[in-house]
Structures are given as C-alpha cells and as structure tokens.
Design an enzyme around this catalytic site. Structure first.
Site, PDB file in Angstrom:
ATOM      1  N   THR A 436       4.938   2.452  -6.114  1.00 59.93           N
ATOM      2  CA  THR A 436       4.825   2.644  -7.494  1.00 59.93           C
ATOM      3  C   THR A 436       5.997   3.881  -7.815  1.00 59.93           C
ATOM      4  OG1 THR A 436       3.331   4.256  -6.544  1.00 59.93           O
ATOM      5  CG2 THR A 436       2.435   2.411  -7.278  1.00 59.93           C
ATOM      6  N   THR A 454       3.634   1.031 -11.594  1.00 61.64           N
ATOM      7  CA  THR A 454       3.775   0.151 -10.514  1.00 61.64           C
ATOM      8  C   THR A 454       4.163  -1.368 -10.814  1.00 61.64           C
ATOM      9  OG1 THR A 454       2.883  -0.431  -8.487  1.00 61.64           O
ATOM     10  CG2 THR A 454       1.353  -0.135 -10.278  1.00 61.64           C
ATOM     11  N   GLU A 456       3.537  -2.807  -7.725  1.00 62.89           N
ATOM     12  CA  GLU A 456       2.922  -3.138  -6.515  1.00 62.89           C
ATOM     13  C   GLU A 456       3.829  -3.094  -5.308  1.00 62.89           C
ATOM     14  OE1 GLU A 456       0.195  -3.960  -3.283  1.00 62.89           O
ATOM     15  OE2 GLU A 456       0.670  -2.481  -4.964  1.00 62.89           O
ATOM     16  N   ASP A 476      -3.795  -6.361  -4.529  1.00 62.08           N
ATOM     17  CA  ASP A 476      -4.526  -5.199  -4.536  1.00 62.08           C
ATOM     18  C   ASP A 476      -5.848  -5.960  -4.285  1.00 62.08           C
ATOM     19  OD1 ASP A 476      -2.621  -3.596  -4.140  1.00 62.08           O
ATOM     20  OD2 ASP A 476      -2.959  -2.598  -6.107  1.00 62.08           O
ATOM     21  N   SER A 501      -7.060   0.247  -7.850  1.00 67.59           N
ATOM     22  CA  SER A 501      -5.867   0.930  -7.724  1.00 67.59           C
ATOM     23  C   SER A 501      -6.173   2.471  -6.803  1.00 67.59           C
ATOM     24  CB  SER A 501      -5.156   1.199  -8.751  1.00 67.59           C
ATOM     25  OG  SER A 501      -4.200   2.044  -8.692  1.00 67.59           O
ATOM     26  N   GLY A 528       1.072   4.029  -2.928  1.00 67.00           N
ATOM     27  CA  GLY A 528       0.162   2.909  -2.582  1.00 67.00           C
ATOM     28  C   GLY A 528      -1.366   3.733  -2.227  1.00 67.00           C
TER      29      GLY A 528
END
Length: 636
Positions: A436, A454, A456, A476, A501, A528
């Site tokens: 991110t 982000t 990812e 995610d 998240s 992350g």
C-alpha cells in the site's frame, strides 16, 4: 543522499534538499532524505511472497522537520512535491490528497493508483469534525463464495495463472469516488487543476525510482502477461527497465485529463469503464476472466462511516472503522497496553531506535489478542456486523482489562484465542494483505488528513489499462466461504461486499477528542496486514516514550499477528540479522521470553506529523523513498 533521489527532486523543481539545510528554505523544500544504507543479506532479500514490495534498505541521518504552516508526507518525492505546491497555492488537505494520489499512481504504480481503493480520516478544523471515508473496492454482483477458489461449479480448478493474477482478483476501484467526495466537501481548489502535475509528468517523463525498479525486477515475468504493462515497464527483450530510466505514460495523461474535465464519472462510465471491464474479462495469456460489469462500475459509491475513537494515555486515538479491521485492532491493542507501564520501558539512548525487549514483548502479546478477535469477527460491517452490532463490545474497557490479564509479562502466549461473545459461530480466517501507500497532510487552516491507499500486491493484478494498474484487492477475501465444519468465514466473498483490510489511518486528539479542536498527531503506514503493528509501534513511541516523529517512524519495526512468530525488522542498523539474529541481544532476550523471532526486513512506509509550538513536526520512514515537505522550516 542517492544521486537519483536528487535527480527526482530537481526534476520536480525541489531545492534545499540537504539533511543539514539552512533555516530559511524555499516553499515546498524537502530536507529529509538522509543516506541510504543497505545491509548485506537483509535489506533487499527475503521472501517475495511475504514481503511482496521488498524492503529497500534504511536511510540514515534523517531528522524531524519543523514547518510553520503546512506539511505533507508521501512515499515518493514527486507526489510530495505536487501536494505541497497545492498547499502552497492555498489548497486544503483534501486538495493535496487528490494531487498526491494522481502522481503516486504514476511514480509508484506498484503500490497505489486510481485502479485501487483507499481509507481516509479527514479532520475539518473549522467545524471540529472528524470524518471517515471508505473507498474500499467491492466484489462484482456476479461474485460467489467460491469466486476465488475455482473457475466454476463444473471446473473446480483454481483461477489461472493464479487467483491474484487473474481477473477474479479485481474489485471495483474506489479511490476516485472517495477523493471526489472528500474534495466536494472539503476542497478549495478547482478539481480540474489538481491533476496538472501528474499529467505533466506523464507527458514529459520521469525517472524510475530505485524502489520502483527493485520491485519491478522480480515481477517482470508476471508483467509480460499483459501487453500494456509489458510495453510500459519492460524493454523489447522482456527485461525490466532500470532505476533512472526516463519513462512517459501518455495513456495515463489522457485518462487523468478526462477525469479532470468530467469528474470521476469519466472513470466509472464511458470509454474508460469499457476498457476496465474488457481488461477484467480478458483471457489473454490464459488468464481466467473476472465477472465485473459496467453496472458494477457505475453503481460504485464511496461511503462515510463513523470513526472509531478510544482513550489512551489521556488522548483520544481515532481510527478507521470496518471494513478495515485496522482501527479496531489498533484500539484494542492500545486498550490492553493501557494496563502496563510502558513509559518505564523507554528505549535506551536519546534517539530511540532500539526498543526494550520487555516493551516488545508486551506490545506483541497485546497484538496477538487483537489479531485473534480481528481474524474471527471482523469483516465488511454491512454484511457481517461485529459482536453487538458496533465496535463497542470489542472496545469495552472491562473486556480489554480481562484480555490484558491474559498477558504474562514473563512468557509469550504464542497463540491467542478470540474473545467469547456468545453464539457467534464464525471460523477463524487470518488475512494476508500486502502493499500500500500512505499520504499524511496538514494544511494552513489546521485541517488534517491521513489516507492509506492501495492496489493490494505489487502492481496489483498485473492488468494495466489506459495507463494504470487494476487492483487485486479481492484476494483480501478468504478464498474458502466456510471451514471444514461448515462454519462461515466472516470475510468470505459476497456480491457487493468489501474485503477486510488492515489499513489504519490515524489521527490523535487531546482528551476532549475532535470536538476540542486539539489535534495532536496524524499518521499511518502501508504494509498489508502488518500495518496494525507499524501504527501501534509509532503510537507507543509518540505517546508513551515521547519520541519525535522521525524517531518514532524510524525506530526498529516490531510486533506480531496471532502466531508464535514475533517480527523484528532486520533492515534497521541497530538490529543484527546475521544467522537469524543469533548474536543480536534484543533477539536473544525475546527468545528467552518464548518468542519465535523473525528478523526479515520490514516494508513499513510510515509517516507522522505532530503539532508543536512552532507549527508542525514530521518524519518519513527511512525504509522507503518518502519525504517531508512544507513551507519554510522553523528552526529555534
């Protein structure tokens, strides 16, 4: 300072970049780069799967920066410059976010962009109101619980070439709708002007930064699957472009031009939307197509949610609510830590850097307990409300006091059990989000913003369309909708759902909270699922140990998710990662407390801004290319 970083700053018109710059600096000068230190075998190696954006070393010699009126910190000098010039021209923090994100999507495409999503905490100083904006991606309406698990009910093989690199990974992007909403409510400059810097760079060219090059090299094989990505970032022979090579992106300039003229609708409808849907549905290179439609794009809406604020050491620490688990996990960790005297465990020395093993132990144990609840109970609250229907039960002081009693100051628990909230029958499913970026900004009116943004993983899904990368955010979600016993997973795929998240944009206020007008700190980080740990480390450094923002973000990264492993960043100059940390005294002390210690490099990208008597004081993470910029520095 690395010569290429100087080139980046000169290209953007930035001057006064020495770490020992004089007191009177030109507007939007940067004085924070420092000198890059790479540690053999630690800074640039490691497991790509667990560190998909790679740690790039550690810049030494950085110091906190004081400015009088406004300040911005992003992960890239060109983005910081664009945002700072917006503030210098009278723009608000909301205006600066738009300018910064537009440039980050160009200069740091491995981390964020308009094809991704974001979470934002925004403080309106005049109204003394804090607002939380949710621009998280959503699953398409056609997605099922097994969307990431197999191709179809009749073809029970996994998406090709992987769930992450297939069209199935791509969620409906949300960051532009978030920025549009925040700008509508808090912006001062015309929307169309906020893209000028990014368009100019895309048309005229910019040099690939060292970090972008380091991430690009191991991803070249994946990028070859996409014709547009390959043509942009690889040479004709398929080799990756190197740091310092000048690149242009006219397709991105055209996309931003349309968004500047027509607003976010130009992205969510019309020709750009057609191209996004075509890319998601592409089978080029044998990729499994996703099921996103034009209706999915046109129907996307950013949401405003109620911030999560909780007391800690006489302050109100305010966080992002679900579908980010980060805010609740950070608040739970702090609530547990409030029962221990961390102030007595301040790092040795004036500059912090190396924490006390007893403090690392307590923080890691508190985080294990918070992650246990996160993994079981937290998901998109529109689909799976937390116990009791709000964060209140998870943040109840009596509950957190009971959780604190589970911490043994002399021995690690290894694994923590989730709390018991009665008949809530969910399977535990940890998440593993990756890369991110972070934008932290305060403007001359006292407005403040912390936005974590982000796509990812590095370069998202590797699908490039109209000059930008599409996210792989749906990975995610849990790929399995239920466990073997049939218990549902809270974070399973459902149509229109937003994946959980760990992003944790944070604002800290005095005891009276946002209504008091007493804003103290703004911070956040990429990283992350370890974002929670990076933010907790920084908050403890600021609020318990009184470190300045540069010391707080620069000290060794440490923490734990709910596993026996405790991380201690081996990229830090005061940590010896050789032979797994066998000769490092902090590692040895943690192992005596029962921790399994991992000294792999960490990839935090923290930024923190603190209010001081002279104005604002800021620090950028030495592990990335972030810089602090603002108006004239205040010295003395």
């Amino acid at each position: 300072m690395k010569p290429l970083l100087v080139a980046l700053l000169l290209l953007s018109g930035c001057v006064g970049c020495s770490p020992k710059a004089p007191a009177q600096l030109p507007s939007c000068a940067d004085i924070s780069p420092g000198t890059l230190l790479r540690k053999s075998g630690a800074a640039s190696g490691g497991d790509i799967a667990s560190h998909p954006e790679h740690a790039n070393g550690y810049r030494t010699g950085m110091r906190a920066v004081d400015t009088r009126g406004y300040m911005v910190i992003t992960a890239n000098p060109l983005a910081s410059k664009a945002a700072c010039e917006t503030l210098s021209a009278g723009g608000t923090a909301a205006d600066a976010l738009v300018a910064a994100q537009a440039v980050l999507g160009l200069a740091e495409p491995q981390s964020s962009g308009i094809g991704g999503g974001a979470f934002l905490l925004y403080y309106d100083a005049a109204k003394r109101v804090l607002e939380a904006y949710d621009g998280r991606e959503t699953a398409p309406a056609a997605a099922t619980g097994d969307y990431l698990r197999w191709i179809s009910g009749s073809d029970r093989t996994g998406p090709k070439p992987s769930a992450r690199a297939s069209g199935r990974a791509i969620g409906v992007p949300g960051v532009l709708r978030l920025l549009e909403l925040a700008h509508r409510e808090h912006g001062a400059k015309p929307w169309r002007t906020l893209f000028d810097s990014a368009v100019s760079l895309a048309d005229n060219g910019f040099p690939i930064s060292p970090r972008m090059a380091d991430v690009l090299a191991p991803e070249a094989a994946n990028l070859r699957l996409d014709p547009e990505a390959s043509a942009y970032l690889l040479h004709p022979d398929g080799s990756p472009k190197a740091a310092g090579e000048l690149v242009t992106n006219p397709a991105y300039a055209k996309t931003l031009g349309a968004i500047a003229d027509e607003g976010a609708d130009a992205f969510y409808t019309g020709a750009i939307a057609d191209d996004i849907v075509a890319s998601v549905g592409s089978t080029a290179g044998g990729r499994t197509p996703g099921l996103m439609t034009l209706a999915d794009l046109a129907g996307y809406r950013a949401k405003k949610r109620e911030p999560v604020c909780a007391g800690y050491r006489g302050n109100q620490v305010c966080e992002m609510p679900g579908p980010s688990s980060g805010g609740i996990a950070v608040a739970q960790t702090l609530g547990i830590l409030s029962h221990f005297d961390l102030r007595a465990l301040r790092p040795a020395g004036d500059g912090g850097g190396r924490p006390d093993a007893r403090a690392v132990h307590l923080v890691a144990e508190a985080e294990r307990l918070a992650y246990a609840d996160r993994d079981k109970y937290l998901a998109d609250p529109d689909f799976v409300p937390p116990p009791g229907g709000s964060p209140a039960k998870l943040l109840d002081p009596a509950y957190l006091a009971a959780r604190a009693r589970l911490v043994d100051p002399g021995r690690s628990m290894g694994l923590a059990a989730a709390g018991d909230f009665g008949p809530v029958d969910f399977a535990v499913a940890p998440g593993h989000e990756h890369g991110t970026s972070q934008i932290t900004v305060v403007d001359s009116l006292g407005n403040a913003a912390s936005m974590t943004t982000t796509i990812e993983s590095a370069f998202g899904s590797y699908h490039m369309v109209d000059g930008f990368f599409l996210n792989n955010q749906l990975t995610d979600f849990s790929a399995q909708p239920a466990d073997d016993a049939g218990r549902p997973v809270a974070n399973c795929v459902q149509p229109g759902k937003r994946p959980r998240s760990s992003m944790s944009p944070t604002l800290v206020f005095g005891a009276g909270g946002p209504r008091s007008g007493d804003l103290q700190d703004a911070l956040g980080s990429p990283g992350g699922s370890t974002i929670i740990q990076y933010v907790v480390k920084t908050l403890v450094a600021l609020l318990d140990w009184g470190l300045d923002p540069q010391q707080a973000v620069g000290m060794a990264d440490f923490g734990a998710s709910n596993s026996p492993t405790t991380s201690l960043g081996g990229e830090h100059p005061l940590v010896d990662p050789a032979d797994g940390g066998a000769r490092d005294p902090l590692v040895a002390a943690l192992r005596r407390l029962g921790h399994t210690v991992d000294v792999e490099p960490q990839d935090s990208g923290l930024s923190a801004i603190r209010r001081v008597a002279s104005g604002w004081e800021g620090g950028a993470d030495p592990r990335r290319e972030g810089v602090v910029m603002g108006d004239k520095e205040h010295v003395g």
